[in-house]
Motif scaffolding. Structure first.
Motif, PDB file in Angstrom:
ATOM      1  N   PRO A   1     -15.180 -46.197  58.649  1.00 19.24           N
ATOM      2  CA  PRO A   1     -15.580 -45.246  59.592  1.00 19.24           C
ATOM      3  C   PRO A   1     -16.242 -45.332  60.758  1.00 19.24           C
ATOM      4  O   PRO A   1     -16.190 -45.336  62.017  1.00 19.24           O
ATOM      5  CB  PRO A   1     -15.857 -43.746  58.781  1.00 19.24           C
ATOM      6  CG  PRO A   1     -14.979 -43.751  57.564  1.00 19.24           C
ATOM      7  CD  PRO A   1     -15.214 -45.153  57.564  1.00 19.24           C
ATOM      8  N   GLN A   2     -17.612 -46.559  60.689  1.00 17.22           N
ATOM      9  CA  GLN A   2     -18.239 -47.328  61.304  1.00 17.22           C
ATOM     10  C   GLN A   2     -17.219 -47.240  62.356  1.00 17.22           C
ATOM     11  O   GLN A   2     -18.278 -47.691  63.105  1.00 17.22           O
ATOM     12  CB  GLN A   2     -19.798 -48.034  60.068  1.00 17.22           C
ATOM     13  CG  GLN A   2     -18.671 -49.007  60.134  1.00 17.22           C
ATOM     14  CD  GLN A   2     -18.557 -48.243  58.697  1.00 17.22           C
ATOM     15  OE1 GLN A   2     -18.139 -47.709  57.776  1.00 17.22           O
ATOM     16  NE2 GLN A   2     -19.079 -49.366  57.442  1.00 17.22           N
ATOM     17  N   GLU A   3     -16.031 -48.471  61.915  1.00 16.61           N
ATOM     18  CA  GLU A   3     -15.774 -50.049  63.450  1.00 16.61           C
ATOM     19  C   GLU A   3     -14.328 -48.131  63.843  1.00 16.61           C
ATOM     20  O   GLU A   3     -13.741 -49.026  64.970  1.00 16.61           O
ATOM     21  CB  GLU A   3     -14.541 -50.210  62.664  1.00 16.61           C
ATOM     22  CG  GLU A   3     -15.846 -51.594  61.516  1.00 16.61           C
ATOM     23  CD  GLU A   3     -16.812 -52.176  62.334  1.00 16.61           C
ATOM     24  OE1 GLU A   3     -15.982 -52.558  63.256  1.00 16.61           O
ATOM     25  OE2 GLU A   3     -17.616 -52.501  61.934  1.00 16.61           O
ATOM     26  N   GLN A   4     -15.073 -47.514  64.230  1.00 19.41           N
ATOM     27  CA  GLN A   4     -14.249 -46.230  64.967  1.00 19.41           C
ATOM     28  C   GLN A   4     -14.054 -46.607  66.326  1.00 19.41           C
ATOM     29  O   GLN A   4     -13.058 -46.272  67.172  1.00 19.41           O
ATOM     30  CB  GLN A   4     -14.623 -44.302  64.975  1.00 19.41           C
ATOM     31  CG  GLN A   4     -13.584 -43.450  64.962  1.00 19.41           C
ATOM     32  CD  GLN A   4     -12.706 -43.107  64.915  1.00 19.41           C
ATOM     33  OE1 GLN A   4     -12.151 -44.127  63.958  1.00 19.41           O
ATOM     34  NE2 GLN A   4     -11.640 -42.510  65.130  1.00 19.41           N
ATOM     35  N   ASN A   5     -15.669 -46.525  66.918  1.00 19.95           N
ATOM     36  CA  ASN A   5     -15.565 -46.938  68.405  1.00 19.95           C
ATOM     37  C   ASN A   5     -15.149 -48.166  68.604  1.00 19.95           C
ATOM     38  O   ASN A   5     -15.121 -48.719  69.971  1.00 19.95           O
ATOM     39  CB  ASN A   5     -16.691 -46.657  68.941  1.00 19.95           C
ATOM     40  CG  ASN A   5     -17.607 -45.426  68.450  1.00 19.95           C
ATOM     41  OD1 ASN A   5     -17.066 -44.849  68.866  1.00 19.95           O
ATOM     42  ND2 ASN A   5     -18.960 -45.427  68.358  1.00 19.95           N
TER      43      ASN A   5
END
Length: 232
Positions: free
Chosen positions: A100-104
């Motif tokens: 999720p932290q790589e979404q951007n």
């Protein structure tokens, strides 16, 4: 005084601390909570996105970017991502595990999804056979490591045979796809023009876990694919 009339001087032992109602209730609650999280946790899937970046699909850049970004909303932690671009040949575009932290960062990559890698487009046409064969090999490799359900997404507008490529063998394409999704797999094909769409339908008509949709229905197609895969 009779022996039986003597007062009882022996104290009743206290039950072990772990048998107290509060401790037992807490342990029971934690067991239910852990069990529920294990059973309700959605299964990990392998998500593949193979995108036609040839000239015929360039007019649909906004639609392809939207689909790429929308796909991210259906991914869960530890889902495998295997994406490729194809035109006259096929190039692996990204191979990673969703966090999720790589979404951007992944959303930003979607903006470049139709920008062909430098080795693509040196010859006209769209090598569909090569793309499906490459996809089959990639998925087979992953299936040797785990048995996660596969959500395969192919985005292609037209299938002009590239120079040096043999004619499309729909029976072979059907075999590659069915071999990879026979157990736990779903295929979503998006954006094909009328003739190609008809060919897809004919080739895959016996596969209940395959859906062919236009760009306008890509959102509902993605929901169908991921919901079905996570239930398998």
């Amino acid at each position: 005084m009779k022996l039986s009339d003597r007062p009882n001087t022996h104290s009743i032992p206290n039950p072990p601390v772990w048998k107290s109602p509060l401790i037992l209730f807490t342990l029971g609650f934690l067991f239910v909570l852990i069990s529920s999280s294990l059973f309700l946790k959605p299964p990990v899937v392998t998500s593949t996105l193979y995108v036609d970046v040839s000239a015929s699909n360039q007019p649909f850049k906004a639609e392809v970017i939207h689909l790429c970004r929308q796909r991210l909303t259906f991914l869960k932690p530890k889902d495998a991502i295997v994406d490729a671009q194809f035109a006259d040949r096929t190039v692996l575009w990204q191979n990673t595990t969703y966090q999720p932290q790589e979404q951007n960062n992944l959303r930003s990559r979607c903006d470049r999804i139709l920008d062909p890698e430098s080795s693509l487009g040196r010859a006209p046409g769209t090598a569909l056979m090569s793309a499906i064969q490459n996809w089959s090999a990639q998925v087979q490799h992953l299936q040797l490591q785990n048995q996660a359900p596969v959500v395969a997404i192919f985005v292609i507008q037209a299938a002009e045979v590239a120079d040096g490529q043999s004619a499309i063998d729909w029976q072979q394409i059907k075999q590659w796809i069915q071999e990879r999704i026979a157990q736990r797999g779903v295929v979503l094909i998006v954006g094909s023009e009328a003739t190609l769409q008809s060919q897809w339908i004919t080739a895959l008509k016996e596969s209940p876990t395959t859906r062919i949709v236009p760009y306008r229905d890509s959102d509902s197609g993605l929901k169908w694919a991921f919901d079905l895969a996570r239930k398998s």
